[in-house]
Each structure stands twice: as structure tokens, then as C-alpha cells.
Design an enzyme around this catalytic site. Structure first.
Site, PDB file in Angstrom:
ATOM      1  N   LEU A 243      -9.605 -53.444  29.581  1.00 49.79           N
ATOM      2  CA  LEU A 243      -8.708 -53.347  28.430  1.00 49.79           C
ATOM      3  C   LEU A 243      -7.407 -52.749  28.944  1.00 49.79           C
ATOM      4  CD1 LEU A 243     -10.929 -51.979  25.480  1.00 49.79           C
ATOM      5  CD2 LEU A 243     -10.067 -54.299  25.802  1.00 49.79           C
ATOM      6  N   ASP A 244      -6.289 -53.267  28.470  1.00 46.40           N
ATOM      7  CA  ASP A 244      -4.990 -52.771  28.913  1.00 46.40           C
ATOM      8  C   ASP A 244      -4.825 -51.286  28.601  1.00 46.40           C
ATOM      9  OD1 ASP A 244      -4.443 -55.351  29.654  1.00 46.40           O
ATOM     10  OD2 ASP A 244      -3.240 -55.808  27.885  1.00 46.40           O
ATOM     11  N   TYR A 245      -3.882 -50.667  29.263  1.00 46.53           N
ATOM     12  CA  TYR A 245      -3.570 -49.247  29.093  1.00 46.53           C
ATOM     13  C   TYR A 245      -3.348 -48.881  27.624  1.00 46.53           C
ATOM     14  CZ  TYR A 245      -1.103 -44.811  30.067  1.00 46.53           C
ATOM     15  OH  TYR A 245      -0.715 -43.495  30.110  1.00 46.53           O
TER      16      TYR A 245
ATOM     17  N   HIS B 284      -4.290 -59.504  30.596  1.00 48.55           N
ATOM     18  CA  HIS B 284      -3.373 -59.412  29.444  1.00 48.55           C
ATOM     19  C   HIS B 284      -3.439 -60.660  28.559  1.00 48.55           C
ATOM     20  CE1 HIS B 284      -1.767 -55.974  31.558  1.00 48.55           C
ATOM     21  NE2 HIS B 284      -1.321 -56.725  32.545  1.00 48.55           N
TER      22      HIS B 284
END
Length: 240
Positions: free
Chosen positions: A102-104, A189
Site C-alpha cells: 500500500l502506498d505511503y 500505484h
């Protein structure tokens, strides 16, 4: 006799895919000899070393966690920039790692485990494990845009697989839409890029579900153990 990459994954050291990369790059030894072949088979009596660490799959009981990932945490086991990782949020002495990414700035459902077999099963494209995301985007999304998301859009030169997309809410005052998007891929992403491909910027993004697992009852940063029943269901078998 078991394949070397499977033994490494079952030990909880890393996922099977990563284990294969480590073998190819010459970072795995069997009985003191560096091994490069992915088809190599080993027995329980063989000494296996990964990056200098001796592993023994019998000493590693498997653990499974579901985390409600907060914003501002990286989905890795370590970070060279000193940022907090998802692994640091789990109180365990086991060597665990996140299943997928999962992205930041993306929040929500994330599985962490030391079970390489399950990690491989959940992340392999052929298994088409569904992931449900809730995205807050700027502007009103129409039927045509939703259809584009559902049929697949081009990101990084490739078309995404068919998905499910529906608008949950439109706030006229803030001119924002809440969209539910269900995909079964895991490109880098991907969700943000899919919305960008149809001309929308994602303001907030949360993964609501992985397979049948959701984060209801878990506050941001909280986690829980998966039950044996849930693990069996993830495997899709009754004799795990």
C-alpha cells in the site's frame, strides 16, 4: 525433498518470489555451497543459509495479522530513509512481512505474515484475489468514466484488467466524488494511476478489503490475528 524457494518461504524469511530473486542473485547457500538454480531440492537435513542467516522452517510457526494501515507508514520491512514501517506496528518476535503493498499515503487492509506460501497465493496474478478500494477524487465522475475504469485503462503502456467501479457519493459543495473500485491486480500505484488515466486526482485512498477481509472494528494502526478459519478460507481448502 522440497524446492529450495519453497523451504525459504515456509521458514518465514521472505516470500517465495523474493526467495527466487535471492537464489538467482547468489545469496543462498546449501551445505556451504552457493546455489543459483531455482529447481534445486533440499531435505530437512540440509543446512540452508539465506544472506548469511541459517533458516530452519520447523522452528518457525506461522502467524497471520490483519492491519488497518495508517497514513504515513511504508509497506516494507525496513526503510533506508528512516520512516516507520508496517512491520514496526505489529508486536511480534517473528520475522513477518507485508503481503503486497500500500502506498505511503494509502490506508486500510493489509495482511502481514511469515507464511510465504499464502503470500504467493494472494499476490500471484493468476489467482485474481479481489481488493476493494475507496477513493475520494476531485470532481464528478460520470457513467462514461466509470465504464472506462471497469473495462480497463492504459497505465505504464499496458491495459489494466476488467474491474468493478461505482460511485458511492458526490459532494456538490466540495466537488468531490467517493468511488468504490474493485481490482485483482497489484501494479505499482495502480489505483491512483487508473484515476489519473481518466483525468481525476485521488485526494484520499483506502483499501477497504482484501479478499473477504475488511478492517471493520479496527482503528487506524490497529491489527488483529487472523483465525484458523480465515486462513483456511484464504487458502481455499479445508485441510490446511
Amino acid at each position: 525433498m522440497e524446492r529450495l524457494q519453497k523451504v525459504i518461504a515456509n521458514s518465514g524469511y521472505t516470500s517465495r518470489r523474493k526467495a527466487e530473486e535471492l537464489i538467482i542473485s547468489g545469496k543462498v547457500k546449501v551445505n556451504g555451497n552457493t546455489v543459483y538454480e531455482l529447481g534445486t531440492k533440499v531435505s530437512s537435513s540440509d543446512l540452508v543459509e539465506v544472506e548469511g542467516t541459517v533458516i530452519n522452517e520447523k522452528e518457525n510457526s506461522k502467524v497471520y495479522y490483519l492491519l488497518n494501515k495508517p497514513r504515513g507508514v511504508v509497506t516494507t520491512t525496513s526503510d533506508d530513509k528512516g520512516r516507520k514501517t508496517v512491520v514496526e506496528l505489529i508486536h511480534t518476535e517473528k520475522r513477518i512481512y507485508p503481503v503486497g503493498r500500500l502506498d505511503y499515503d494509502t490506508t486500510g487492509a493489509l495482511i502481514l505474515t511469515n507464511d510465504g506460501e499464502l503470500a504467493n497465493l494472494l499476490t500471484h496474478p493468476k489467482n485474481k484475489v479481489e481488493k476493494v478500494y475507496i477513493a475520494k477524487v476531485r470532481g464528478l465522475i460520470g457513467k462514461e468514466q466509470l465504464l472506462s475504469l471497469s473495462n480497463g485503462v492504459y497505465i505504464d503502456g499496458r491495459r489494466t484488467s476488467k474491474a468493478k467501479a461505482r460511485i458511492q457519493k458526490y459532494d456538490k459543495k466540495s466537488n468531490t466524488s467517493i468511488v468504490e473500485l474493485t481490482i485483482h491486480e497489484g501494479k505499482n500505484h495502480q489505483v491512483r494511476k487508473m484515476f489519473q488515466a481518466i483525468g481525476y486526482d485521488v485526494l484520499k485512498l483506502k483499501r477497504e478489503k482484501v479478499a473477504f477481509l475488511d478492517v471493520k472494528g479496527l482503528k487506524s494502526g490497529e491489527y488483529r490475528y487472523l483465525s484458523i478459519k480465515e486462513v483456511k478460507k484464504l487458502y481455499g481448502e479445508n485441510n490446511y
